[in-house]
Design a protein around this motif. Structure first.
Motif, short mmCIF file in Angstrom:
data_model
loop_
_atom_site.label_atom_id
_atom_site.label_comp_id
_atom_site.label_asym_id
_atom_site.label_seq_id
_atom_site.Cartn_x
_atom_site.Cartn_y
_atom_site.Cartn_z
N ILE A 1 0.32 -4.09 -2.57
CA ILE A 1 1.36 -3.48 -1.76
C ILE A 1 1.45 -2.02 -2.19
N LEU A 2 1.36 -1.11 -1.23
CA LEU A 2 1.40 0.32 -1.53
C LEU A 2 2.69 0.93 -1.01
N ILE A 3 3.34 1.69 -1.89
CA ILE A 3 4.53 2.47 -1.51
C ILE A 3 4.15 3.93 -1.62
N ALA A 4 4.24 4.65 -0.51
CA ALA A 4 3.91 6.07 -0.49
C ALA A 4 5.16 6.90 -0.73
N ASN A 5 5.05 7.88 -1.63
CA ASN A 5 6.20 8.68 -2.03
C ASN A 5 5.83 10.17 -2.02
N ASN A 6 6.81 11.00 -1.79
CA ASN A 6 6.79 12.45 -1.91
C ASN A 6 6.89 13.13 -0.56
N SER A 7 8.07 13.71 -0.32
CA SER A 7 8.32 14.55 0.86
C SER A 7 8.14 13.81 2.17
N ILE A 8 8.48 12.53 2.19
CA ILE A 8 8.39 11.77 3.43
C ILE A 8 9.79 11.68 4.02
N SER A 9 10.15 12.68 4.78
CA SER A 9 11.52 12.75 5.29
C SER A 9 11.59 12.82 6.81
N SER A 10 10.43 12.75 7.48
CA SER A 10 10.42 12.75 8.94
C SER A 10 9.59 11.56 9.43
N PHE A 11 9.85 11.13 10.66
CA PHE A 11 9.12 9.99 11.19
C PHE A 11 7.64 10.30 11.35
N SER A 12 7.29 11.51 11.72
CA SER A 12 5.88 11.84 11.91
C SER A 12 5.11 11.70 10.61
N VAL A 13 5.69 12.14 9.50
CA VAL A 13 5.02 11.99 8.20
C VAL A 13 4.99 10.52 7.79
N ALA A 14 6.11 9.82 7.99
CA ALA A 14 6.16 8.40 7.65
C ALA A 14 5.12 7.61 8.43
N LYS A 15 5.01 7.88 9.71
CA LYS A 15 4.04 7.19 10.56
C LYS A 15 2.62 7.46 10.07
N ASP A 16 2.35 8.69 9.65
CA ASP A 16 1.03 9.05 9.14
C ASP A 16 0.71 8.25 7.87
N MET A 17 1.68 8.12 6.98
CA MET A 17 1.48 7.36 5.75
C MET A 17 1.25 5.88 6.05
N LEU A 18 2.02 5.34 6.96
CA LEU A 18 1.87 3.93 7.32
C LEU A 18 0.51 3.68 7.96
N ALA A 19 0.04 4.62 8.77
CA ALA A 19 -1.24 4.47 9.45
C ALA A 19 -2.43 4.62 8.52
N HIS A 20 -2.21 5.11 7.31
CA HIS A 20 -3.30 5.28 6.35
C HIS A 20 -3.16 4.36 5.15
N GLY A 21 -2.35 3.32 5.28
CA GLY A 21 -2.38 2.28 4.26
C GLY A 21 -1.09 1.94 3.56
N ALA A 22 -0.02 2.70 3.77
CA ALA A 22 1.24 2.39 3.11
C ALA A 22 1.88 1.15 3.72
N ASP A 23 2.43 0.29 2.86
CA ASP A 23 3.24 -0.83 3.32
C ASP A 23 4.70 -0.41 3.41
N LEU A 24 5.10 0.48 2.51
CA LEU A 24 6.44 1.05 2.53
C LEU A 24 6.32 2.54 2.24
N ILE A 25 7.36 3.27 2.59
CA ILE A 25 7.51 4.65 2.15
C ILE A 25 8.73 4.70 1.24
N SER A 26 8.78 5.66 0.33
CA SER A 26 9.97 5.80 -0.50
C SER A 26 10.47 7.23 -0.49
N LEU A 27 11.78 7.35 -0.62
CA LEU A 27 12.43 8.65 -0.64
C LEU A 27 13.25 8.79 -1.91
N ALA A 28 13.30 10.01 -2.42
CA ALA A 28 14.11 10.31 -3.59
C ALA A 28 15.15 11.37 -3.20
N ARG A 29 14.83 12.63 -3.40
CA ARG A 29 15.81 13.68 -3.12
C ARG A 29 16.20 13.76 -1.64
N HIS A 30 15.34 13.30 -0.76
CA HIS A 30 15.65 13.35 0.68
C HIS A 30 16.34 12.08 1.18
#
Length: 388
Positions: free
Chosen positions: A219-248
């Motif tokens: 299971i892959l969680i992609a992190n770092n500066s994922i604060s918009s849907f377009s970036v989130a969608k890009d991460m999901l389309a390249h293998g992320a199962d989840l995205i994670s947010l910290a400061r955003h």
């Protein structure tokens, strides 16, 4: 009153939407709250639980060496979680979140594998235990924890094995580009028993994520500066199962991401469907590849994986046997098994789906199941079709 599509998104079962489980729990949305020392605790998580599916509380320093390092960080002006009894604190924080609906992970910094195992032994399997191989603060690194583990991968693997010996779910938080080879690291952590890889992608973006997706079935969680849907969608389309947010991870950003990811999932049927292989997709996209009869990106991939053309054809045809996408005699290769992603226009595929009574989202759900079977062959080396 909500519009019809908004109403459907509210009532749709999260498992039907995402088919995503972590630590035996259905993930409500593929959005995680990443740990930030001194910030992410139960109170923080509860304030954001409506639009998150997982939280990594902590990081918590769990032994004398790392607690001393945390005190130094506090003296320098950083926020830290400091307690004389980290096990009691972790247990108390987890208890507050029992009814939250969140998958709860605890991010830990320890100087020895046994330190991690001791926490898991005391708290039990209700949590995901995340090894912090990410922190780059010098006092933490000096204890042999945080980013130091990415230069001592033998110790990191030993820590994974120590946690798995306690029969718990293990996550490893890493920073991309620090280890000599992130793909080799991912494979080594998978083979050591890790379940989740939480990746701070730094400036590498989806290219690095795709490489890691192709190297392991974690299971892959992609992190770092994922604060918009377009970036989130890009991460999901390249293998992320989840995205994670910290400061955003403010409530407004989380709500927007949750709504848009849910809408995309309902519209497509596969919220993190890969791009097609010939368009830069990861190897999950083998599910969309046509029959290997011409020179294309599929052939070198099969060669790298050690899968012959004949085996690939058997894998796909047996993978759809007795399912609604087995048919499709008027498609290019006589079966929907060989058809492309739903986002690619194709009159023959769509006619076959209409004849089978399948919507495009339904088609993508079956393609996802086919992909899972193909990935089992890739990563386990098992010819699943031989036993079905």
């Amino acid at each position: 009153m909500p519009k019809k599509n908004e109403y459907n998104r509210m009532i749709m079962d999260p498992y039907d939407r995402y088919e995503l489980m972590v630590n035996g729990t259905v993930v409500q949305t593929p959005i995680a709250l990443a740990s930030m020392a001194g910030v992410v605790d139960a109170e923080y998580a509860l304030a954001r639980s409506e639009n998150a599916g997982m939280v990594c509380i902590g990081g918590y320093s769990i032994d004398e060496a790392t607690m001393a390092a945390s005190r130094l960080l506090v003296e320098s002006g950083r926020e830290e979680f400091l307690t004389d009894n980290p096990i009691a604190e972790i247990r108390a924080q987890a208890q507050i979140l029992v009814e939250s609906g969140l998958v709860v992970a605890v991010n830990m910094r320890g100087s020895a594998p046994e330190s991690f195992a001791a926490v898991a032994r005391a708290v039990g399997p209700g949590l995901v235990y995340e090894i912090d191989a990410h922190c780059r603060q010098e006092p933490i690194i000096a204890t042999g924890c945080g980013e130091a583990l990415l230069h001592d991968t033998g110790k990191l693997e030993e820590t994974v094995r120590a946690l798995k010996a306690e029969n718990v779910t293990v996550s490893v938080k890493i920073r991309a580009g620090v280890a000599d080879d992130d793909r080799a690291l991912a494979r080594a952590l998978w083979q050591a028993g890790a379940d989740i890889l939480h990746i701070d992608l730094m400036d590498f973006g989806h290219t690095k994520l795709r490489q890691i997706r192709n190297a392991c079935p974690l299971i892959l969680i992609a992190n770092n500066s994922i604060s918009s849907f377009s970036v989130a969608k890009d991460m999901l389309a390249h293998g992320a199962d989840l995205i994670s947010l910290a400061r955003h991870a403010d409530p407004e950003t989380l709500a927007s991401l949750n709504e848009k990811i849910a809408a995309y999932a309902d519209e497509t049927g596969w919220y993190n469907a890969p791009k097609q292989l010939c368009r830069g997709g990861d190897i999950r996209s083998l599910t969309f590849c046509c029959m290997p009869v011409k020179k294309c990106p599929l052939l070198p991939v099969l060669e790298t994986l050690g899968i012959s053309r004949n085996e690939f054809m058997s894998l796909k045809l047996n993978g759809v046997k007795n399912t609604p996408i087995e048919g499709g005699e008027n498609t290019c290769f006589g079966s929907l098994a060989w058809c492309c992603k739903s986002s690619t226009p194709c009159i023959f595929r769509n006619m076959a789906l209409q004849e089978a009574g399948l919507s495009l989202p339904d088609y993508m759900r079956y393609k996802r199941r086919l992909s899972e079977k193909l990935m089992k062959r890739v990563f386990e080396g098992d010819a699943f079709y031989a036993t079905e």
